[in-house]
Scaffold this active site. Sequence first.
Site, PDB file in Angstrom:
ATOM      1  N   SER A  32       1.292   8.068  10.286  1.00 27.41           N
ATOM      2  CA  SER A  32       1.656   6.982   9.385  1.00 27.41           C
ATOM      3  C   SER A  32       1.174   7.334   7.969  1.00 27.41           C
ATOM      4  CB  SER A  32       1.060   5.663   9.885  1.00 27.41           C
ATOM      5  OG  SER A  32       1.675   4.566   9.265  1.00 27.41           O
ATOM      6  N   ASP A 287      10.124   4.557  17.020  1.00 29.36           N
ATOM      7  CA  ASP A 287       9.309   4.162  15.879  1.00 29.36           C
ATOM      8  C   ASP A 287      10.193   3.604  14.769  1.00 29.36           C
ATOM      9  OD1 ASP A 287       7.406   3.822  13.943  1.00 29.36           O
ATOM     10  OD2 ASP A 287       7.070   5.963  13.585  1.00 29.36           O
ATOM     11  N   HIS A 312       5.167   4.777  17.345  1.00 29.95           N
ATOM     12  CA  HIS A 312       4.477   5.224  16.136  1.00 29.95           C
ATOM     13  C   HIS A 312       3.398   6.262  16.472  1.00 29.95           C
ATOM     14  CE1 HIS A 312       4.115   4.642  11.892  1.00 29.95           C
ATOM     15  NE2 HIS A 312       2.887   4.167  11.913  1.00 29.95           N
TER      16      HIS A 312
END
Length: 344
Positions: A32, A287, A312
């Site tokens: 991320s 995701d 994710h």
Amino acid sequence: MEQALADFATLMLHLKEKYAAHDSPIITFGGSYGGQLAAYMRIRYPNIVTGALAASAPLNWITNKGDSHGFWESVTSTFSKYDGCEDVVRIGFGQVERLASVKKFDEIQSTFGLCSPLTDDNLPHFMGWVRNAFTDLAMMNYPYKTSFLAPLPGHPVQVACERATNATGGDMSGLAQISSLYYGGGDTDACFDMMTQYVQCSDPTGCGLGNDAKAWDYQACTEIILPGGTNGKTDMFPVIKFTPEMRSEYCNNKYGVVPRLDWIRMSFWTDELSQASNIIFSNGDLDPWGPGGINTQLSPSLPVVKVVGGAHHLDLRGPNDADPQSVKEAREAEKKYIREWIEK
């Protein structure tokens, strides 16, 4: 961001000196925002960092390239895979809006188990609170139990949709089943304090809570460009506007700053990433941030790893018996690339 990267570089050099590891290669890893930092460490400090693994890093969207509304469309697509789920959500939000229009706030409060009365003034916050549950359920859609952002069961989107479509009492009750799964672990008898469980900020996908939330809020007000509002057409959520102008006004009022829309795009080569090297870009097809990342190999030294059935940054989580074969293969591919870099 530049300060964070410089801090990491300083620490790396310190550790090399402390442990007499001057010739040891360094690989950065991150998922991320951490994936963004991992990639940018390789770009900004190639003299220190040999390579990077950037997992679930939406480098296009967060640098103002492409349409980041794709995030909300991706969340919608994730829930629409389960029969009737998207319909329950759309109709449920519509019922909330109709009840609110005739001031039947008590019925909404009761259905969603809110601790405090719902009013015209806090209705927008309530809508954001409910919507926030979907963003995190989609991101944390792992095949096993987790407590990363909230205590969630394995395959939480599937569980949420099953609860919603099997709910008694109509579609608004189904919508409440989804929010209670996220905020209360499925405890429908819980009392939910929407004001403390969700904080409105410059990032409509959620800033989190506490000091981390404040830091992220400021960062989204200065350099990281995040999705705007929802439109109820190409996504399943109510119309909650948040235009670039609205974000700038919010940021200026709160911090005395406005977002620098193209700063990161210019500083970290978004349009010229093919000039970089030794960065792995991995994304899972579950995701919602995935479409905003690098999904096409730009050069042989910038490999793309796709994780089918991955949410994710699943590939950066520890091994689990419930892992799909695809993530096991992704991890092996990533190790292969990294081994080649450090053995050169």
